[in-house]
Design a protein around this motif. Structure first.
Motif, PDB file in Angstrom:
ATOM      1  N   GLN A 243       8.467  12.195  38.838  1.00 24.19           N
ATOM      2  CA  GLN A 243       8.235  11.698  37.488  1.00 24.19           C
ATOM      3  C   GLN A 243       6.952  10.879  37.382  1.00 24.19           C
ATOM      4  OE1 GLN A 243      10.233  12.621  34.932  1.00 24.19           O
ATOM      5  NE2 GLN A 243      11.285  13.862  36.483  1.00 24.19           N
ATOM      6  N   ALA A 244       6.355  10.534  38.525  1.00 20.60           N
ATOM      7  CA  ALA A 244       5.178   9.667  38.527  1.00 20.60           C
ATOM      8  C   ALA A 244       4.053  10.288  37.707  1.00 20.60           C
ATOM      9  CB  ALA A 244       4.708   9.418  39.956  1.00 20.60           C
ATOM     10  N   ARG A 245       3.302   9.430  37.050  1.00 21.99           N
ATOM     11  CA  ARG A 245       2.157   9.864  36.250  1.00 21.99           C
ATOM     12  C   ARG A 245       0.881   9.692  37.064  1.00 21.99           C
ATOM     13  NH1 ARG A 245      -1.248   7.392  32.341  1.00 21.99           N
ATOM     14  NH2 ARG A 245      -0.195   5.401  32.717  1.00 21.99           N
ATOM     15  N   LYS A 246       0.006  10.681  37.020  1.00 18.22           N
ATOM     16  CA  LYS A 246      -1.270  10.601  37.727  1.00 18.22           C
ATOM     17  C   LYS A 246      -2.205   9.675  36.952  1.00 18.22           C
ATOM     18  CE  LYS A 246      -5.084  13.673  39.081  1.00 18.22           C
ATOM     19  NZ  LYS A 246      -5.509  13.066  40.343  1.00 18.22           N
ATOM     20  N   VAL A 247      -2.693   8.616  37.622  1.00 19.97           N
ATOM     21  CA  VAL A 247      -3.515   7.623  36.934  1.00 19.97           C
ATOM     22  C   VAL A 247      -4.911   7.497  37.540  1.00 19.97           C
ATOM     23  CG1 VAL A 247      -1.520   6.291  36.162  1.00 19.97           C
ATOM     24  CG2 VAL A 247      -2.569   5.756  38.373  1.00 19.97           C
ATOM     25  N   ALA A 248      -5.172   8.203  38.625  1.00 16.68           N
ATOM     26  CA  ALA A 248      -6.484   8.134  39.270  1.00 16.68           C
ATOM     27  C   ALA A 248      -6.689   9.398  40.095  1.00 16.68           C
ATOM     28  CB  ALA A 248      -6.586   6.886  40.151  1.00 16.68           C
ATOM     29  N   GLN A 249      -7.878   9.535  40.639  1.00 15.22           N
ATOM     30  CA  GLN A 249      -8.188  10.685  41.487  1.00 15.22           C
ATOM     31  C   GLN A 249      -7.284  10.710  42.714  1.00 15.22           C
ATOM     32  OE1 GLN A 249     -12.361  10.905  42.480  1.00 15.22           O
ATOM     33  NE2 GLN A 249     -11.930  12.015  44.380  1.00 15.22           N
ATOM     34  N   ASN A 250      -6.839  11.912  43.094  1.00 16.74           N
ATOM     35  CA  ASN A 250      -5.983  12.037  44.268  1.00 16.74           C
ATOM     36  C   ASN A 250      -6.662  11.468  45.511  1.00 16.74           C
ATOM     37  OD1 ASN A 250      -4.762  13.803  42.360  1.00 16.74           O
ATOM     38  ND2 ASN A 250      -3.783  14.929  44.014  1.00 16.74           N
TER      39      ASN A 250
ATOM     40  N   TRP B 251     -10.351  12.097  57.125  1.00 18.22           N
ATOM     41  CA  TRP B 251     -10.354  10.827  56.392  1.00 18.22           C
ATOM     42  C   TRP B 251     -11.784  10.349  56.272  1.00 18.22           C
ATOM     43  CZ3 TRP B 251      -6.809  12.251  60.009  1.00 18.22           C
ATOM     44  CH2 TRP B 251      -5.477  12.337  59.568  1.00 18.22           C
ATOM     45  N   GLY B 252     -12.174   9.973  55.058  1.00 15.47           N
ATOM     46  CA  GLY B 252     -13.572   9.702  54.760  1.00 15.47           C
ATOM     47  C   GLY B 252     -14.046   8.289  54.975  1.00 15.47           C
ATOM     48  N   GLY B 253     -13.151   7.371  55.412  1.00 14.79           N
ATOM     49  CA  GLY B 253     -13.564   5.994  55.630  1.00 14.79           C
ATOM     50  C   GLY B 253     -13.518   5.158  54.362  1.00 14.79           C
ATOM     51  N   PRO B 254     -13.853   3.858  54.483  1.00 12.78           N
ATOM     52  CA  PRO B 254     -13.782   2.960  53.326  1.00 12.78           C
ATOM     53  C   PRO B 254     -14.899   3.258  52.331  1.00 12.78           C
ATOM     54  CG  PRO B 254     -14.754   1.834  55.208  1.00 12.78           C
ATOM     55  CD  PRO B 254     -14.315   3.187  55.701  1.00 12.78           C
ATOM     56  N   PRO B 255     -14.731   2.726  51.084  1.00 11.71           N
ATOM     57  CA  PRO B 255     -13.590   1.961  50.581  1.00 11.71           C
ATOM     58  C   PRO B 255     -12.437   2.868  50.173  1.00 11.71           C
ATOM     59  CG  PRO B 255     -15.225   2.193  48.854  1.00 11.71           C
ATOM     60  CD  PRO B 255     -15.817   2.825  50.081  1.00 11.71           C
ATOM     61  N   LEU B 256     -11.225   2.321  50.155  1.00 13.60           N
ATOM     62  CA  LEU B 256     -10.037   3.092  49.824  1.00 13.60           C
ATOM     63  C   LEU B 256      -9.867   3.177  48.316  1.00 13.60           C
ATOM     64  CD1 LEU B 256      -7.579   4.458  51.224  1.00 13.60           C
ATOM     65  CD2 LEU B 256      -6.359   2.306  50.915  1.00 13.60           C
ATOM     66  N   MET B 257      -9.654   4.399  47.822  1.00 10.59           N
ATOM     67  CA  MET B 257      -9.437   4.580  46.384  1.00 10.59           C
ATOM     68  C   MET B 257      -8.086   4.011  45.973  1.00 10.59           C
ATOM     69  SD  MET B 257     -11.001   8.349  45.444  1.00 10.59           S
ATOM     70  CE  MET B 257      -9.842   9.257  46.461  1.00 10.59           C
ATOM     71  N   PRO B 258      -7.915   3.663  44.699  1.00 11.78           N
ATOM     72  CA  PRO B 258      -6.618   3.152  44.238  1.00 11.78           C
ATOM     73  C   PRO B 258      -5.536   4.210  44.318  1.00 11.78           C
ATOM     74  CG  PRO B 258      -8.075   3.569  42.375  1.00 11.78           C
ATOM     75  CD  PRO B 258      -8.918   3.712  43.613  1.00 11.78           C
ATOM     76  N   ASP B 259      -4.313   3.754  44.337  1.00 18.32           N
ATOM     77  CA  ASP B 259      -3.160   4.648  44.366  1.00 18.32           C
ATOM     78  C   ASP B 259      -3.169   5.505  43.096  1.00 18.32           C
ATOM     79  OD1 ASP B 259      -0.696   5.888  44.407  1.00 18.32           O
ATOM     80  OD2 ASP B 259       0.446   4.070  44.821  1.00 18.32           O
ATOM     81  N   PRO B 260      -3.177   6.845  43.252  1.00 24.42           N
ATOM     82  CA  PRO B 260      -3.223   7.694  42.057  1.00 24.42           C
ATOM     83  C   PRO B 260      -1.891   7.822  41.346  1.00 24.42           C
ATOM     84  CG  PRO B 260      -3.106   9.060  43.992  1.00 24.42           C
ATOM     85  CD  PRO B 260      -3.208   7.642  44.479  1.00 24.42           C
ATOM     86  N   GLY B 261      -0.811   7.328  41.956  1.00 20.39           N
ATOM     87  CA  GLY B 261       0.515   7.430  41.359  1.00 20.39           C
ATOM     88  C   GLY B 261       1.188   8.753  41.652  1.00 20.39           C
ATOM     89  N   LYS B 262       0.461   9.839  41.614  1.00 27.33           N
ATOM     90  CA  LYS B 262       0.967  11.201  41.817  1.00 27.33           C
ATOM     91  C   LYS B 262      -0.029  11.897  42.724  1.00 27.33           C
ATOM     92  CE  LYS B 262       2.156  15.262  38.941  1.00 27.33           C
ATOM     93  NZ  LYS B 262       1.048  16.172  39.314  1.00 27.33           N
ATOM     94  N   ASP B 263       0.452  12.420  43.865  1.00 28.15           N
ATOM     95  CA  ASP B 263      -0.488  12.863  44.887  1.00 28.15           C
ATOM     96  C   ASP B 263       0.154  13.922  45.773  1.00 28.15           C
ATOM     97  OD1 ASP B 263      -2.865  12.906  46.371  1.00 28.15           O
ATOM     98  OD2 ASP B 263      -2.898  10.744  46.671  1.00 28.15           O
ATOM     99  N   LEU B 264      -0.488  14.232  46.894  1.00 25.95           N
ATOM    100  CA  LEU B 264       0.098  15.046  47.948  1.00 25.95           C
ATOM    101  C   LEU B 264       0.651  14.119  49.028  1.00 25.95           C
ATOM    102  CD1 LEU B 264      -2.430  16.854  46.762  1.00 25.95           C
ATOM    103  CD2 LEU B 264      -1.897  18.284  48.732  1.00 25.95           C
ATOM    104  N   HIS B 265       1.626  14.621  49.780  1.00 23.12           N
ATOM    105  CA  HIS B 265       2.245  13.828  50.837  1.00 23.12           C
ATOM    106  C   HIS B 265       2.529  14.694  52.051  1.00 23.12           C
ATOM    107  CE1 HIS B 265       2.908  10.625  47.885  1.00 23.12           C
ATOM    108  NE2 HIS B 265       3.344  11.577  47.067  1.00 23.12           N
ATOM    109  N   LEU B 266       2.521  14.082  53.217  1.00 22.73           N
ATOM    110  CA  LEU B 266       2.891  14.775  54.440  1.00 22.73           C
ATOM    111  C   LEU B 266       4.397  14.674  54.639  1.00 22.73           C
ATOM    112  CD1 LEU B 266      -0.211  14.205  54.792  1.00 22.73           C
ATOM    113  CD2 LEU B 266       0.225  14.181  57.248  1.00 22.73           C
TER     114      LEU B 266
END
Length: 237
Positions: free
Chosen positions: A56-63, A173-188
């Protein structure tokens, strides 16, 4: 003891529709076992499913996590882009600039992905899903190398990458800085090779965090890696 990467799973508002999109783009068949959702057989040497779990999470930022799709020729790249657009994708701007040789798209639920230009040496031989490209720290790359038992194939300037000993998709993994939590994403999604709780304790000792109080007897255990990305440890089957 290590965990097997059993699935790369999308949070999905409409799992069936999103599975149909990715099946059409990648030419993949359905898996019989969707692990609480719908899944596709990746056909990749890394040996995972592509999952679509109801969310149900809404995507609020880039994955933070996205697929890099490889191309064998300029025509192949153009065909992949055209096929994705016909199935419901759209062009996306993530700051790549007008001269970028790769094409950035978003699937029907807004998940970004890249169609990489031919001749990319880093992704050579990795399959159509060349990489799961992640926003993340060097420490989280080290964590996942230990968690999966996959060797580091890149470790430079705080950028890291791992790959299954069998080959296939790289996880980067691209290194810092870390992007904000997108709310809706992919998961392992992980499947332990042995006792689930013993594996959970091992992952916690490597730097994971427990996100729920479930002991795992009747279902998956929800954890987060050192960068705060959620993942699940499933019950053995």
């Amino acid at each position: 003891m290590t965990s097997r990467l059993i699935a790369l799973s999308f949070d999905a508002h409409q799992p069936e529709r999103l599975a149909d999109f990715w099946s059409g783009v990648l030419g993949l068949k359905r898996a019989e076992d969707g692990y609480d959702g719908v899944a596709l057989l990746s056909g990749n040497d890394a040996g995972y499913l592509i999952g679509f779990r109801p969310a149900q999470a809404r995507k609020v930022a880039q994955n933070r996590l996205h697929f890099d799709l490889t191309s064998s020729s300029p025509e192949d790249q153009q065909e992949t882009v055209a096929r994705a657009l016909a199935l419901g994708a759209r062009h996306a701007d993530v700051g790549q600039g007008p001269d970028a040789s790769h094409v950035v798209l978003a699937d029907p639920e807004g998940n970004e992905f890249c169609v990489i230009e031919p001749g990319n040496r880093f992704l050579a031989g990795c399959g159509h899903i060349g990489a799961l490209a992640c926003d993340g720290s060097q420490a989280v790359g080290y964590f996942w190398s230990e968690a999966l038992g996959w060797p580091l194939v890149w470790d430079q300037d705080e950028e890291t990458a791992v790959q299954s000993p069998n080959g296939g998709t790289k996880i980067t993994w691209g290194g810092p800085p870390l992007m904000p939590d997108p709310g809706k994403d992919l998961h392992l999604e992980l499947a332990p090779d042995g006792d689930q709780q013993a594996e959970v304790e091992r992952l916690l000792s490597l730097g994971a965090q427990r996100l729920d109080s479930t002991r795992g007897e009747d279902g998956p255990v929800l954890l987060a890696d050192p960068d705060g990305n959620e993942f699940r440890v499933l019950t053995p089957r």
